[in-house]
Design a protein around this motif. Structure first.
Motif, PDB file in Angstrom:
ATOM      1  N   ALA A  71      50.937  67.260  27.292  1.00  0.00           N
ATOM      2  CA  ALA A  71      50.806  65.874  27.757  1.00  0.00           C
ATOM      3  C   ALA A  71      49.500  65.255  27.262  1.00  0.00           C
ATOM      4  O   ALA A  71      48.477  65.332  27.947  1.00  0.00           O
ATOM      5  CB  ALA A  71      50.866  65.823  29.280  1.00  0.00           C
ATOM      6  N   PRO A  72      49.524  64.634  26.082  1.00  0.00           N
ATOM      7  CA  PRO A  72      48.279  64.054  25.574  1.00  0.00           C
ATOM      8  C   PRO A  72      47.772  62.881  26.405  1.00  0.00           C
ATOM      9  O   PRO A  72      46.583  62.575  26.383  1.00  0.00           O
ATOM     10  CB  PRO A  72      48.651  63.597  24.167  1.00  0.00           C
ATOM     11  CG  PRO A  72      50.127  63.461  24.173  1.00  0.00           C
ATOM     12  CD  PRO A  72      50.635  64.472  25.138  1.00  0.00           C
ATOM     13  N   ALA A  73      48.683  62.226  27.134  1.00  0.00           N
ATOM     14  CA  ALA A  73      48.244  61.049  27.895  1.00  0.00           C
ATOM     15  C   ALA A  73      47.585  61.446  29.214  1.00  0.00           C
ATOM     16  O   ALA A  73      46.972  60.615  29.870  1.00  0.00           O
ATOM     17  CB  ALA A  73      49.424  60.118  28.159  1.00  0.00           C
ATOM     18  N   ILE A  74      47.754  62.676  29.619  1.00  0.00           N
ATOM     19  CA  ILE A  74      47.145  63.114  30.884  1.00  0.00           C
ATOM     20  C   ILE A  74      45.955  63.998  30.535  1.00  0.00           C
ATOM     21  O   ILE A  74      46.123  65.087  29.995  1.00  0.00           O
ATOM     22  CB  ILE A  74      48.145  63.902  31.753  1.00  0.00           C
ATOM     23  CG1 ILE A  74      49.467  63.133  31.866  1.00  0.00           C
ATOM     24  CG2 ILE A  74      47.555  64.159  33.127  1.00  0.00           C
ATOM     25  CD1 ILE A  74      50.555  63.911  32.590  1.00  0.00           C
ATOM     26  N   GLY A 116      47.985  58.700  33.881  1.00  0.00           N
ATOM     27  CA  GLY A 116      48.622  58.860  32.571  1.00  0.00           C
ATOM     28  C   GLY A 116      50.014  59.436  32.671  1.00  0.00           C
ATOM     29  O   GLY A 116      50.797  59.342  31.733  1.00  0.00           O
TER      30      GLY A 116
END
Lengths: 399, 418
Positions: A71-74, A116
């Motif tokens: 999970a790059p957004a978190i 995120g």
């Protein structure tokens, strides 16, 4: 033009998201090494998810082990009770080793917050003996901050009245050089607080009519000239002093009108009540001002004292942040520290541009300096903008 | 425009896909597991759904995979010397690239919380993967003593040597990290780089140094028709394409084992003096390249793929392919067998400061030793007839680590024990 102080968005309370989130009931987490063990996995599926292997544990020490699988957004995770952060992990990136934190919790309702994630809040329950929980003092700290900031704005507006009067006096004397110096001294007051005081419309005028827009009348620039309303305010005086190099009757009329309007601004802005997110948004807006008007050299097109305004924008933003800082330190100490450090970095950078002999105390921002340094200045602001843009949400939902 | 007896039948999409599949299993259709690498041409989805695998055990995608139509390149400067910050950045970049190459957003576009700022910006939603590849490179300064990574440096990584005819501008040269995003939809490529730049900013690890948009591929991969550069000439007819050639000239295998499958990436911004070129006689243009403009054939041949005869003389006893023609100076026959993989794009930046067309070739090459590029460019820069019409204004050298395996990230072995 930014939002008026009275037209602001309301943040959706955290609880709304919590209520929507329905995770199947899972058993209490097993205990190992004297602590309940909860594994949290971050995945990039379905827009990003934050998945717990157990959604409850018995009161006592609990170890949360966080693994970001994909999970790059978190990149961070917080354990919340009300608005208090009881534990957190930052710099969670996919592929890095798991990291954990242990906290001792009483019975009650908690939340795992994963900014995120598509659903960014997961409920977590602690069962067993529930002690009386202390009320958060964060709201009080933020309230103190907003009150303190209101005083700051009032002080700036008062000083702007005095500085404008001094400018008008020099203009009336016909003293071009004295008026130039007074102009450079008056400018920073408006630039420190602009987002807070730019939304006023004179009684009886339409909001879209610049002739009733106090911000236009005080701070319009050649680049946003409304031909129907014409030249007014600081930059009209600036144009005459720095481009034409002379004081005419028209200049005197501009200066007198400026004093009148600044006084009106002082009357209208007294007694504004701020919410914490107003301070955060105002600080962010000041940095946008730096990016949009100062780095380009557009703001002070004739005097080229853009770096004086730049420093004032930074100072105003820093003040707004500083009034939030005691509360923010409780909400998210790492972000508070990051922002404080980046403000310090920008201020250190600005030291290089100080020039006691120049108008306003900073180097003249001419085409040559713009060409060589604009990118560097813009980057320094960007590094500050990014974390600063995220605190409105934090303080809005905490108070 | 190709002769009827060309060996690869006139390029069809089918041909292109077969070429891609033959290239080593980095290509998969939407309906198939990316790892299989087997493609049934008849089952081809539309180009927007074309996709390449990010994770794997070999080289990164975007090097030997067939060049897509559009490029967005960006270089970054590290803001500090903490290897941990770089590690977090590479890990977040890798996972993001993995998602975007699948056509997935990197996070929610519209978070529940009204005051939230989303990482995912949304402009590529619904466009599909569009063949996106993002290739990550590391510049020489990453391996500095200050970063604590000097011991991990690839054997040949260093700043490029000064080369003849260089007119480099520092603000569009160098950098500590490079991103080469290629896609068949320019918005997909732009979105990818924009998201990755946003992550760099959020982590505070790096800031943007320079960027370049390329609008048309200027090199051919296996099975692709040789494209034309902005001078109207086919360029890269003799590019390397086979796995054997790639193994010999591109993949670096002389460092520690974890670096095998890495390679060195050269990026050069080559401005073309378009107006001057367009006023040059076509016969002169042909002499400059050593090829016929229309067919792309060497001046000694009739077909694009005819081997140039550098010994051939005309009636006056002069070489048919002039001594300083571009193909002669660039040929491996005249460079001790040195070959590089070219993967460039045409670019334009509108008009330059003096009102002329700002356009040229954004040259990208891959080789297993940057000295190979330097050797070629030393000869070209010194005496290529083309030099009258071009300027090298930007330059960068990066080491491209091998691909990341699922669950890991690009460059992970760098941080072991750091």
């Amino acid at each position: 033009m930014n939002m008026s102080p009275r037209a602001r968005r309301r943040a959706i309370p955290l609880l709304a998201a919590t209520a929507l989130f329905a995770q199947p009931a899972l058993a209490d987490a097993p205990t190992n090494n004297g602590a309940a063990q909860v594994a949290i996995t971050l995945t990039g599926e379905n827009g990003g998810a934050c998945v717990l292997d157990h959604d409850s544990a018995a009161a006592g020490p609990i170890t949360f082990t966080v693994t970001n699988e994909s999970a790059p957004a978190i990149s961070e995770l917080e354990l919340l009770s009300d608005s208090r952060i009881l534990g957190e992990k930052e710099n969670l990136a996919p592929g890095l080793p798991a990291s954990s934190f242990t906290v001792t919790l009483d019975g009650g309702d908690y939340r795992i917050y994963c900014p995120g994630a598509a659903e960014d809040t997961v409920a977590f329950t602690v069962t067993g003996e529930s002690k009386q929980r202390a009320q958060s003092a964060i709201g009080d700290l933020l309230d103190e901050g907003t009150a303190g900031y209101a005083n700051y704005v009032e002080g700036m507006v008062g000083a702007m009245v005095t500085a404008s009067e001094r400018l008008a006096a020099k203009v009336d004397e016909g003293d071009v050089e004295g008026a130039k110096a007074a102009y450079a001294q008056a400018r920073p007051f408006y630039e420190r607080i602009e987002p807070d005081v730019e939304g006023f419309v004179l009684p009886g005028t339409d909001p879209t009519d610049n002739s009733g827009n106090l911000d236009y009348l005080i701070d319009m620039r050649a680049s946003n000239l409304d031909p129907a309303v014409g030249w007014h305010g600081f930059h009209a005086v600036e144009r005459d002093l720095f481009e034409k190099g002379e004081i005419t009757d028209e200049t005197k009329a501009y200066a007198a009108e400026l004093v009148k309007n600044v006084k009106m601004l002082a009357d209208l802005s007294g007694g504004i009540e701020y919410r914490p997110e107003d301070l955060a948004n105002g600080a962010a807006a000041l940095l946008e001002e730096v990016q949009s008007g100062k780095i380009s050299g557009e703001e002070e097109a004739y005097s080229h004292i853009d770096l004086v305004d730049f420093a004032a924008n930074i100072e105003g933003a820093h003040q707004a942040f500083a009034f939030l800082e005691p509360g923010l330190k409780r909400i998210d100490p790492d972000v508070a520290e990051t922002i404080a450090q980046r403000f310090a970095d920008v201020q250190t950078m600005l030291e290089d541009y100080r020039d006691p002999d120049a108008l306003g105390g900073y180097k003249i921002y001419d085409a040559e300096l713009r060409k060589s340094d604009a990118v560097k200045l813009s980057r320094a602001i960007q590094m500050l903008q990014e974390p600063l843009s995220r605190i409105a949400e934090k303080v809005a939902t905490a108070s | 425009m190709r002769g009827q007896d060309d060996k690869p039948a006139g390029l069809s999409r089918r041909g292109l896909f077969l070429g891609a599949a033959a290239l080593g299993g980095t290509f998969a259709t939407a309906g198939q597991a990316a790892e299989t690498g087997k493609v049934a041409p008849d089952a081809m989805p539309d180009p927007d759904q074309r996709r390449y695998a990010f994770y794997g055990t070999g080289p990164q995608a975007g090097i030997s995979t067939p060049p897509q139509q559009h490029l967005m390149a960006m270089a970054f400067d590290l803001t500090g010397t903490d290897p941990r910050a770089l590690q977090v950045l590479l890990a977040r970049w890798s996972a993001s690239i993995g998602l975007m190459m699948e056509g997935q957003p990197v996070g929610p576009v519209e978070p529940d919380r009204a005051a939230a700022t989303a990482l995912e910006t949304g402009e590529a939603l619904g466009l599909g993967p569009a063949g996106l590849t993002v290739t990550v490179g590391l510049g020489p300064r990453v391996f500095s003593t200050e970063m604590g990574l000097a011991a991990k440096a690839p054997p040949h990584l260093r700043p490029l040597a000064d080369l003849p005819s260089d007119a480099l501008r520092p603000e569009i040269s160098g950098g500590d990290l490079s991103l080469q995003a290629c896609a068949d939809d320019p918005q997909v490529a732009y979105h990818a780089v924009r998201i990755l730049a946003r992550i760099a900013k959020r982590t505070g690890a790096a800031t943007v140094r320079w960027t370049q948009l390329g609008f048309g591929r200027a090199s051919a991969g296996a099975g692709q028709e040789t494209p034309r550069n902005l001078f109207g000439y086919r360029d890269g007819t003799r590019n390397i394409t086979t796995p054997e050639q790639l193994a010999q000239h591109v993949w670096a295998n002389d460092g520690p084992e974890w670096q095998h499958g890495g390679t060195y990436q050269v990026m050069r911004r080559i401005e073309m003096h378009i107006e001057n070129w367009d006023n040059a006689q076509v016969s002169h243009q042909n002499d400059v390249f050593g090829r016929h403009k229309l067919t792309g054939a060497p001046l000694t041949g009739t077909d694009e793929f005819d081997t140039p005869d550098f010994k051939a003389k005309n009636a006056q006893g002069e070489p048919v392919i002039p001594r300083h023609a571009h193909i002669r100076l660039a040929a491996h026959e005249t460079n001790e067998g040195i070959r590089i993989l070219r993967r460039g794009y045409n670019f334009t930046g509108g008009l330059n400061a003096v009102g002329r067309l700002d356009a040229g070739l954004f040259f990208i090459s891959y080789q297993n030793d940057p000295a190979h590029f330097e050797a070629l460019q030393r000869r070209l820069g010194a005496s290529d007839l083309l030099n009258e019409y071009i300027s090298h204004t930007g330059s960068g050298l990066f080491w491209v680590p091998p691909a990341a395996q699922k669950g890991s990230y690009i460059g992970a072995p760098l941080f072991a024990g750091v």
